[in-house]
Design a protein around this motif. Sequence first.
Motif, PDB file in Angstrom:
ATOM      1  N   THR A 191       0.804  -1.255   0.026  1.00  0.00           N
ATOM      2  CA  THR A 191       0.191   0.067  -0.076  1.00  0.00           C
ATOM      3  C   THR A 191       0.975   1.206   0.027  1.00  0.00           C
ATOM      4  OG1 THR A 191      -1.775  -1.121   1.127  1.00  0.00           O
ATOM      5  CG2 THR A 191      -1.734   1.340   1.045  1.00  0.00           C
ATOM      6  N   VAL A 226      -1.557  -1.869  -4.027  1.00  0.00           N
ATOM      7  CA  VAL A 226      -1.021  -2.379  -5.553  1.00  0.00           C
ATOM      8  C   VAL A 226      -1.555  -3.845  -5.716  1.00  0.00           C
ATOM      9  CG1 VAL A 226       0.965  -2.838  -7.005  1.00  0.00           C
ATOM     10  CG2 VAL A 226       1.021  -0.933  -5.364  1.00  0.00           C
ATOM     11  N   TRP A 251      -4.014  -0.236  -9.188  1.00  0.00           N
ATOM     12  CA  TRP A 251      -4.008   0.203  -7.803  1.00  0.00           C
ATOM     13  C   TRP A 251      -5.611   0.275  -7.427  1.00  0.00           C
ATOM     14  CZ3 TRP A 251      -0.993   5.178  -8.703  1.00  0.00           C
ATOM     15  CH2 TRP A 251       0.460   4.888  -8.932  1.00  0.00           C
TER      16      TRP A 251
END
Length: 149
Positions: free
Chosen positions: A44, A60, A70
């Motif tokens: 993250t 991600v 994302w």
Amino acid sequence: MPSIVFQFDVGASEQALLTALDTAAGITGWWTEDVTFDGGAGSTMRLGFPIAPMPFELRVDEAAGDGVRWTSVGAFPPHWAGTTIAWTLRPGGSGAGTTVAFRHDGWADDGPLMATAAMTWGQLMAALKAYAETGTGPVVFPRAAQQAR
């Protein structure tokens, strides 16, 4: 649901774009210098901005040879909640460079907040292109602006 969509050519390799999109050094080269990010699928990133009261948080979901995806997982900005941001990378049409197809999907509506985000993403796509091609910004949200808040 409405989407923000861009497609553009970059005179750089897919690997250069992956580095720009999936490393802290890459993100700080074109988007914001206020970033905490380990990189890679499952991580993250937390991105700070001068006008934001708290960081954006993006997980991600994918970071592979042909793209990056994302998901917005933070509480801020609320209109980004659950939206997805994806770059699909493929060889450029002339056989050189990379064609980038960008999508920010999952918007609740196409109102003013989406329009503002679309304008900002346009600026960010130009900065990403410059960074991938040259190795330097412009950084759209530089640290000096971060410290001014």
